[in-house]
Design a protein around this motif. Sequence first.
Motif, PDB file in Angstrom:
ATOM      1  N   ALA A  16     -16.965  -3.521  -6.420  1.00 34.88           N
ATOM      2  CA  ALA A  16     -18.137  -3.027  -7.303  1.00 34.88           C
ATOM      3  C   ALA A  16     -19.110  -2.814  -6.899  1.00 34.88           C
ATOM      4  O   ALA A  16     -19.552  -3.353  -6.671  1.00 34.88           O
ATOM      5  CB  ALA A  16     -18.009  -3.221  -8.819  1.00 34.88           C
ATOM      6  N   THR A  17     -19.877  -1.687  -7.095  1.00 33.97           N
ATOM      7  CA  THR A  17     -21.130  -1.315  -6.542  1.00 33.97           C
ATOM      8  C   THR A  17     -22.207  -2.810  -6.695  1.00 33.97           C
ATOM      9  O   THR A  17     -23.394  -2.923  -6.121  1.00 33.97           O
ATOM     10  CB  THR A  17     -21.758  -0.047  -6.596  1.00 33.97           C
ATOM     11  N   SER A  18     -21.998  -2.422  -8.069  1.00 30.78           N
ATOM     12  CA  SER A  18     -23.365  -3.670  -8.438  1.00 30.78           C
ATOM     13  C   SER A  18     -23.046  -4.829  -7.671  1.00 30.78           C
ATOM     14  O   SER A  18     -24.527  -5.542  -7.734  1.00 30.78           O
ATOM     15  CB  SER A  18     -23.174  -3.620 -10.744  1.00 30.78           C
ATOM     16  N   ARG A  19     -22.035  -5.434  -7.541  1.00 31.59           N
ATOM     17  CA  ARG A  19     -21.686  -6.399  -7.513  1.00 31.59           C
ATOM     18  C   ARG A  19     -21.879  -6.891  -6.109  1.00 31.59           C
ATOM     19  O   ARG A  19     -22.599  -7.313  -5.210  1.00 31.59           O
ATOM     20  CB  ARG A  19     -19.838  -6.797  -7.303  1.00 31.59           C
ATOM     21  N   SER A  20     -21.872  -5.544  -5.121  1.00 27.72           N
ATOM     22  CA  SER A  20     -22.681  -5.723  -3.924  1.00 27.72           C
ATOM     23  C   SER A  20     -23.352  -6.132  -3.477  1.00 27.72           C
ATOM     24  O   SER A  20     -23.960  -6.641  -2.708  1.00 27.72           O
ATOM     25  CB  SER A  20     -21.701  -4.202  -3.222  1.00 27.72           C
ATOM     26  N   LYS A  21     -24.638  -5.023  -4.259  1.00 28.44           N
ATOM     27  CA  LYS A  21     -26.134  -5.212  -4.143  1.00 28.44           C
ATOM     28  C   LYS A  21     -25.996  -6.859  -4.424  1.00 28.44           C
ATOM     29  O   LYS A  21     -27.140  -6.765  -4.158  1.00 28.44           O
ATOM     30  CB  LYS A  21     -25.753  -4.166  -5.209  1.00 28.44           C
ATOM     31  N   TYR A  22     -26.114  -7.366  -5.596  1.00 30.93           N
ATOM     32  CA  TYR A  22     -26.566  -8.456  -6.011  1.00 30.93           C
ATOM     33  C   TYR A  22     -25.981  -9.729  -5.530  1.00 30.93           C
ATOM     34  O   TYR A  22     -27.089 -10.499  -5.085  1.00 30.93           O
ATOM     35  CB  TYR A  22     -25.996  -8.594  -7.891  1.00 30.93           C
ATOM     36  N   ALA A  23     -24.912  -9.631  -5.242  1.00 33.70           N
ATOM     37  CA  ALA A  23     -24.293 -10.499  -3.692  1.00 33.70           C
ATOM     38  C   ALA A  23     -24.811 -10.626  -2.641  1.00 33.70           C
ATOM     39  O   ALA A  23     -25.029 -11.968  -2.390  1.00 33.70           O
ATOM     40  CB  ALA A  23     -23.084 -10.496  -3.923  1.00 33.70           C
ATOM     41  N   ASN A  49     -21.453   5.819   3.498  1.00 31.80           N
ATOM     42  CA  ASN A  49     -20.602   4.424   2.733  1.00 31.80           C
ATOM     43  C   ASN A  49     -21.123   3.400   3.164  1.00 31.80           C
ATOM     44  O   ASN A  49     -20.325   3.168   4.293  1.00 31.80           O
ATOM     45  CB  ASN A  49     -19.323   4.797   2.199  1.00 31.80           C
ATOM     46  N   HIS A  50     -21.410   2.389   2.650  1.00 33.75           N
ATOM     47  CA  HIS A  50     -21.404   1.085   3.513  1.00 33.75           C
ATOM     48  C   HIS A  50     -20.175   0.125   2.989  1.00 33.75           C
ATOM     49  O   HIS A  50     -20.258  -1.038   3.338  1.00 33.75           O
ATOM     50  CB  HIS A  50     -22.870   0.540   2.153  1.00 33.75           C
ATOM     51  N   THR A  51     -19.367  -0.659   1.626  1.00 33.99           N
ATOM     52  CA  THR A  51     -18.438  -0.912   1.583  1.00 33.99           C
ATOM     53  C   THR A  51     -17.226   0.114   1.775  1.00 33.99           C
ATOM     54  O   THR A  51     -15.866   0.304   1.708  1.00 33.99           O
ATOM     55  CB  THR A  51     -17.952  -0.943   0.868  1.00 33.99           C
TER      56      THR A  51
END
Length: 286
Positions: free
Chosen positions: A59-66, A252-254
């Motif tokens: 998930a994008t949101s998890r990636s950004k915050y983690a 694409n970053h992930t």
Amino acid sequence: MKVGLLYSRIRKDEKLLLGELRDRDHDVEKVDVRKQQFGVGNPPEALAACDVVLDRCLATSRSKYATTFCESYGVPVVNSASTADVCADKAKTSVKLDAAGVPTPATTVAFDVDSAMAAIESYGYPCVIKPVVGSWGRLLAKIESESAAEAILEHKKTLGHYEHSVFYVQEFVEKPGRDLRVLTLDGEPIAAMARSSEHWLTNAAKGAEVTEYEIPDEVAALARAASDAVGGGLLGVDVMETGDGYTVPEVNHTVEFKALNDAVEADVPAAVVDWLETKADAEVSA
């Protein structure tokens, strides 16, 4: 080397990486971000001793915050939070690519239905509308008429989430039934594939046929420039062939690479782990 792996689901891509890391006797700390808590201040025990952390969040949101929290702890993480922030948002990516002189499709962002309709009409039909956040070719639409444009804009407006009220309109690029995906490690092209389909969307996730693509110098230079524009890391640079050159619609970053690994002779997970070892060694030396 101790590697932290941020994940929310272990896919084939992560299994390939885990297998390569364990074959080299590296210690792996798998961190399910759905269960892990990230407090302000000291890092979670699972991450504290990691030489490098690899973000593989779905998930994008998890990636950004983690990744943001990892950086706040001083824990080396790839890709960086800034790279994740840019690549997760198509509008930000477009701005960065254009500023770096990387050819990218003509794009307009509008914030209400009337201005979005005006943008669509300025491009003519067909044109493309995309969500600013999303992957796997989901919610992309090729707009071929005024009535279709009106319906799509109304649907997006009604969906309610603020991101659907950011209308990302792009020129339609005529391509030869395929696009290209180049995997880069801090800008260095490692392998590439062509994704072919009779459908206008040529994503592997949509069932496109994939074959190995020998990277010409021009495409390699373009991939390096695109990687630099968004901050570098482990990236999938999408390239489309046009009548007079190439254009980069997104980065694409992930990036998923299982289809690429099956299509090419190069050992993609081995190359990624080589790169991770180099990143960890650099951190130790610093």
